[in-house]
Design an enzyme around this catalytic site. Structure first.
Site, PDB file in Angstrom:
ATOM      1  N   HIS A 321       0.825  -1.206   0.000  1.00 43.28           N
ATOM      2  CA  HIS A 321       0.000   0.000   0.000  1.00 43.28           C
ATOM      3  C   HIS A 321       0.862   1.261   0.000  1.00 43.28           C
ATOM      4  CE1 HIS A 321       0.601   1.227   4.290  1.00 43.28           C
ATOM      5  NE2 HIS A 321       0.793  -0.069   4.472  1.00 43.28           N
ATOM      6  N   CYS A 339       4.085  -4.399   6.395  1.00 39.12           N
ATOM      7  CA  CYS A 339       3.571  -4.168   5.045  1.00 39.12           C
ATOM      8  C   CYS A 339       4.702  -3.808   4.086  1.00 39.12           C
ATOM      9  CB  CYS A 339       2.543  -3.036   5.057  1.00 39.12           C
ATOM     10  SG  CYS A 339       1.043  -3.429   5.970  1.00 39.12           S
TER      11      CYS A 339
END
Length: 393
Positions: A321, A339
Site C-alpha cells: 500500500h 507491510c
C-alpha cells in the site's frame, strides 16, 4: 383292492379338484420389495426397501423376461414424483435426480411379461436424516472473480465450516480440472481443503472445480448438502518480487520485468514474512487496525491508520500500500509494521495492474516464512510437503 378302472377314475377326479384350487389366469398379486415373478417375469428394485437409505444412490428398477411399462418414485409427504428415465429397451429405469434427506418414497413399477401378462411391484424406502449438512463454500467466491479472473498463484479452497472427520472420503469427491493440464494436489488445513498446482498456474488456464459431496458422510452425523461445479479463469501472469536487500520490488508481467519501485518492508520488530504471498483483497481506501491480528489499543505496537491503494497479501496484517510517511525510507531501510510500503504513484500503479490471485514474493526480509495456514500461505510448503497434506494416503 380297487379295480384298475376305478383307480384311474379316482386319480382324474383328484386332478380336477387340484386344478380348481389354482388361479386360472396365473396373475400375480402386488408385493413389496425384492423380486416378483409372474409368468416368468421378474422385477427388482434397488436400493432395497428399508430405512437410512443414502439419497444420492439412484433408485433403479430392472426386469427380466419382460419389459417395464412405467415406474414412479413418489415422495409420500409431498406427493411429488422424482424424475426418472426408462431405458430404450424397456429393461431398466433409473432416477435422474437425487432423493431428499429425511424423506420417505414409494416405488411403483409396472411390467409386462413375455407372455403378455402384467405384473406390479412396490417398495418403500426412507432416506437418512443428517444431524447437520456441509456446504461446499468456495474461496475465492466465483462471483467475485467472474470478470477479472484469478492470478497464477490462486489456490482453490473448499471451506466446509463444519468438522470434517472423514477427510479422505470427502477429498475423493473433490476435483480441479485444469486446461491445459497441470499437476496439482489437495492439502487440508483444519476443515478446509486447499488445492494448488505444483508450480504457478499457466496464464490463460481454465479451472473446472467440482465437489460431488451430496450424500457423502463427513462423519459425526454430518453429510454433504449439495454438489457444486464452478469455473475459474486464470488471467495474465503478474508476479512481484520484493527484495529486502536491495529495497526494491520488481514487477513481472507474463515473465517480462515491466517496472521496478523502491520499497520499505517491515522493521526488525515486525518483519515481513518470507515467501510467496497471494493477493486476496484490494481497497482503494482502507483503515488498517492492528487489533485485527491481536494488537489492540493500549498495547505496545498498536496502530490504526487510513491508507490508500491497499492490497492484502496475508491475514497477519500484511498489505502492499501507499505510505507517505515512509517515502524517505523507501529504497533504503525497513520501517513498516510488516507491510510493503510504496509512494503514491507506485502504489496506484500497483493497485491498477495487480489483483486477486497475483503473487508477491518476499526475500531477505528478516522475517519467518509465511505460515501455510495464513489465508493463502499455500506456497510455503515444498511440493513433497504439500502432497503429504492430502488425506488420501
Amino acid at each position: 383292492m380297487f379295480p384298475k378302472k376305478t383307480l384311474l377314475s379316482a386319480l382324474l377326479i383328484a386332478g380336477l379338484a387340484l386344478s380348481a384350487c389354482s388361479s386360472g389366469d396365473n396373475a400375480a398379486a402386488p408385493s413389496e420389495g425384492g423380486k416378483q415373478a409372474a409368468s416368468g417375469v421378474s422385477v427388482s428394485i434397488e436400493p432395497a426397501a428399508g430405512q437410512n437409505v443414502n439419497p444420492a444412490i439412484p433408485v433403479t428398477v430392472k426386469v427380466t423376461n419382460g419389459k417395464l411399462s412405467d415406474v414412479t418414485v413418489t415422495n409420500t409427504a409431498k406427493g411429488k414424483a422424482v424424475k426418472g428415465e426408462l431405458a430404450a429397451d424397456g429393461l431398466s429405469w433409473a432416477t435422474t435426480e437425487p432423493l431428499g434427506y429425511a424423506s420417505t418414497y414409494k416405488v411403483l413399477a409396472h411390467a409386462t411379461g413375455t407372455d403378455g401378462k402384467p405384473v406390479e411391484q412396490q417398495s418403500q424406502l426412507t432416506t437418512i436424516s443428517p444431524k447437520s449438512q456441509a456446504n461446499a463454500n468456495l474461496i475465492p467466491a466465483p462471483a467475485s472473480v467472474k470478470d477479472s479472473g484469478v492470478g497464477v498463484g490462486q489456490p482453490i479452497v473448499f471451506d466446509f465450516k463444519v468438522p470434517v472427520k472423514n477427510k479422505a472420503e470427502v477429498e475423493k469427491q473433490l476435483s480441479v480440472e485444469s486446461t491445459p493440464k497441470q499437476e496439482g494436489g489437495w492439502y487440508w488445513i483444519d476443515n478446509s481443503a486447499h488445492y494448488r498446482p505444483k508450480e504457478y498456474w499457466q496464464a490463460g488456464t481454465t479451472l473446472k472445480v467440482t465437489a460431488k459431496i451430496y450424500g457423502v458422510d463427513f462423519g459425526n452425523g454430518v453429510f454433504g448438502a449439495e454438489d457444486r461445479v464452478e469455473t475459474y479463469k486464470v488471467h495474465d501472469s503478474w508476479i512481484a518480487k520484493a527484495d529486502g536487500n536491495t529495497e526494491q520490488m520488481q514487477i513481472f508481467h507474463n515473465g517480462e520485468m515491466v517496472k521496478s519501485m523502491p520499497i520499505s518492508l517491515g522493521k526488525d520488530s515486525t518483519p515481513t514474512h518470507l515467501g510467496a504471498h497471494v493477493i486476496s483483497d484490494k481497497h482503494e481506501h482502507y483503515t488498517m487496525d492492528s487489533c485485527t491480528y491481536g494488537v489492540c489499543q493500549g498495547q505496545p505496537g498498536y496502530y490504526k491508520s487510513n491508507e490508500n491503494w491497499s492490497l492484502r497479501i496475508s491475514n497477519d496484517g500484511e498489505f502492499v500500500h501507499e505510505n507517505p510517511n515512509s517515502v524517505g525510507a523507501q529504497g533504503s531501510s525497513n520501517v513498516s509494521h510488516g507491510c510493503i510500503n510504496l509512494n503514491g504513484a507506485n502504489a496506484q500503479w500497483f493497485y491498477q495492474n495487480l489483483g486477486l490471485g497475483d503473487v508477491v514474493e518476499v526475500t531477505n526480509s528478516g522475517g519467518k516464512p509465511l505460515p501455510v495456514w495464513d489465508l493463502y500461505g499455500d506456497w510455503s510448503p515444498t511440493w513433497e510437503q504439500w502432497k503429504a497434506g492430502s488425506a488420501i494416503k
